[in-house]
Design an enzyme around this catalytic site. Sequence first.
Site, short mmCIF file in Angstrom:
data_model
loop_
_atom_site.label_atom_id
_atom_site.label_comp_id
_atom_site.label_asym_id
_atom_site.label_seq_id
_atom_site.Cartn_x
_atom_site.Cartn_y
_atom_site.Cartn_z
N ASP B 48 0.83 -1.05 -0.06
CA ASP B 48 -0.07 0.10 -0.09
C ASP B 48 1.00 1.20 -0.05
O ASP B 48 0.54 2.17 0.67
CB ASP B 48 -1.22 0.08 1.30
CG ASP B 48 -2.16 -0.93 1.01
OD1 ASP B 48 -2.19 -1.57 0.08
OD2 ASP B 48 -3.16 -1.00 2.02
N HIS B 114 -4.16 -2.06 -2.02
CA HIS B 114 -4.49 -0.78 -2.74
C HIS B 114 -3.62 -0.91 -3.98
O HIS B 114 -3.94 -0.11 -4.72
CB HIS B 114 -4.27 0.19 -1.87
CG HIS B 114 -5.29 0.43 -0.77
ND1 HIS B 114 -6.37 1.31 -1.13
CD2 HIS B 114 -5.78 -0.09 0.34
CE1 HIS B 114 -7.25 1.38 -0.12
NE2 HIS B 114 -6.75 0.54 0.76
MN LIG Z 1 -4.02 -2.77 2.77
MN LIG Z 2 -3.29 0.00 3.93
#
Ligand SMILES: [Mn+2]
Ligand SMILES: [Mn+2]
Lengths: 405, 405
Positions: B48, B114
């Site tokens: 992320d 993400h």
């Molecule tokens: Mn994550």
């Molecule tokens: Mn995250």
Amino acid sequence: LRILISTDNHLGVWEKDETRRDDSFRTFEEVLQLAVEKRVDTVLLGGDLFHENKPSRSTLVKAIQLLSKYCLNDRPIRFRILSDQSVNFVSGRVNFENPNLNIGLPVFTIHGNHDDPAGQDSLSAVDILSQTGLVNYFGKHVRGGAARITLSPVLIEKGSTRLCLYGLGNIRDERLGRSFQTPGCVQWQRPASTPGYPSDCWINMFVLHQNRVQHTAFAKACVREEHLPPFLDLVVWGHEHECRQAGGWVFGFGRYIVQPGSSVATALSEGESRPKHALLLEVKGTNFRLQKFRLRTVRPFEFESVALRDVQPPLKPEDTEEVTRFLTAKVGATEVHQRRYRRDGGNPDSAPLLPLIRLRVDYTGFSTVNSQRLGQRFVGKVANPHDMLQWTKAPARSRRDEEGA
Amino acid sequence: LRILISTDNHLGVWEKDETRRDDSFRTFEEVLQLAVEKRVDTVLLGGDLFHENKPSRSTLVKAIQLLSKYCLNDRPIRFRILSDQSVNFVSGRVNFENPNLNIGLPVFTIHGNHDDPAGQDSLSAVDILSQTGLVNYFGKHVRGGAARITLSPVLIEKGSTRLCLYGLGNIRDERLGRSFQTPGCVQWQRPASTPGYPSDCWINMFVLHQNRVQHTAFAKACVREEHLPPFLDLVVWGHEHECRQAGGWVFGFGRYIVQPGSSVATALSEGESRPKHALLLEVKGTNFRLQKFRLRTVRPFEFESVALRDVQPPLKPEDTEEVTRFLTAKVGATEVHQRRYRRDGGNPDSAPLLPLIRLRVDYTGFSTVNSQRLGQRFVGKVANPHDMLQWTKAPARSRRDEEGA
Ligand SMILES: [Mn+2]
Ligand SMILES: [Mn+2]
Ligand SMILES: [Mn+2]
Ligand SMILES: [Mn+2]
């Protein structure tokens, strides 16, 4: 000073088309290979490097991959920049002076209308490449404000050769046209005349990316050739996808405008069906010459026009089957011709790529036929089986159908 | 061997919020500065890094800018990679061995949920950074195929210290859980025991990015701590945004799991309101220690809960004005406290940033009040005036509301 010139590479165009998805990358790689082969000092791109200002991850990865492969190496840089780099370049510095990058082939580019700065921060994919240091992005004017435009050239020196390179990324035609029509609104900064650098020592070159309107064609505001100041020796006109006035020897008398044309067909128009080229510009002192090199990895593209009402022997408008047979035969003949041409070495180095075929059919007095069904017979033989036919009722239009190229 | 560990930097989160748009970048820069200050050999990110797998141009430009600023320099690299780089890294090569890049601070990263590989080519923004050479992307498993997963470690040597670093980018919990529950399905490749490199010379470390489920909380398939093989000395658990079990001295006996937590709050949850940290891991021989460093550029965030029915003296459910006054006073007191805290040097180095305030209101037996109107009084005093109140009717939920972090 040797410069390879290419424009409108449109990286990522047709990326969702299984057949054509690599076309833009394959030919852009050929351009970079040509730069290496011709031992140029630098590559100059005329905008629309990307087909979209926010390209897919895949397109960005491939662009970075290709530029890294050809631009990062130990070749020495044999020219230098005399102008203020913080004014010239978006990154504030020419990439080959960045001590953390090993640039062997510097690329200079302006933006086009496809990769124009957009959004709150006025950014495009070209800014991303600029930030990586893989290209030198110049000619990015600040948006907003008055119509005033200041053109600050990149001053390049190699031995006794001095190039004064102006660049202007795409601006909306109307807006730029107004600026050019308003006296004093476009400021061309000229290099100061100093000892060793008299004002006539420079070759003055300008690269822009705008519609190039025929003198009489449109009334709307846009940049016209006569707007360009007389001191320019050479103008590289991007955005127009057809290669024109691009070859041969030219000695630096008067102005010379070249239109390199795109390296990939982004529309199935007649202009795009013409051979694609990259240009080699050699500047020595105040003389220059241009040579064009046909790009060999371009997908073959045959464009033909036909008016159904003029066919001999005449076709019967009510006999759809007959019209379909006629058009199928016409496309078939083109396809066979293309196949023979490729096999018999018309362009022996080119990859055996399925051709693009576009038949512009004036069907005045007739009905259209089912293009999907007709196309079905050419699956596996033609790159675009399902959009080969373009129906038109107007009298055959002029070639200028590349607006927004 | 000194490693700065950070995770869930979520570059680009809140980029459309005028107040918070720079939060992720500011703190990621602090992390990189900390890496320089602590003279680490490398930075390890737990996924992320980007808030979206296709971030905006602005976010990409800023990410490349920050990484270029801190990673490209003349600092010598004092460790080497012993494993097969073409197996370990998406780019096929560790960036500091690329002769065309001057890497002084190598960054290693896995992907999160993400910035997970997506689309036809399985790419994310992390691939773009990998292609630029600014990060070493590892732990990217090939999608599709069976549930079989092979974990090939990056083997790092510095002097007599040997680190065997396993990485696994985010996989859907259910799928990964099934793999872990199927005997033989997850293959942990161990370094061969060779002269000079006995099998017990390695510190075995694993970085992953998954939901971390409490032992009894859920029945669904996912990775559980007990799935992890006993030879692992240290596990870095990304994805969970709250910093837990992250500090102190630990000598390499048994397994140690650290959860660094995110560097920016992506949700206004209780876990995210806790202090944010980066971790310094020092490995020497087969000992290691961890130290946590509080990140000072994080926006202040106060989280409180209140149940209207428990307020003393009691509120009248039908008197909306009274409830509004009560909640306004409660938020106001928090804001004043924050202001004093910042002014009086609670965190003297931190920037004077407007705080985030979240009040979770259990309104069982009451109606909600107009949050917009209430928020209006805190414009210019609070970073999120219009979403300070969260209405809930359930009994106060557990802290685990960071799913999808
Ligand atoms: Mn994550
Ligand atoms: Mn995250
Ligand atoms: Mn264009
Ligand atoms: Mn174009």
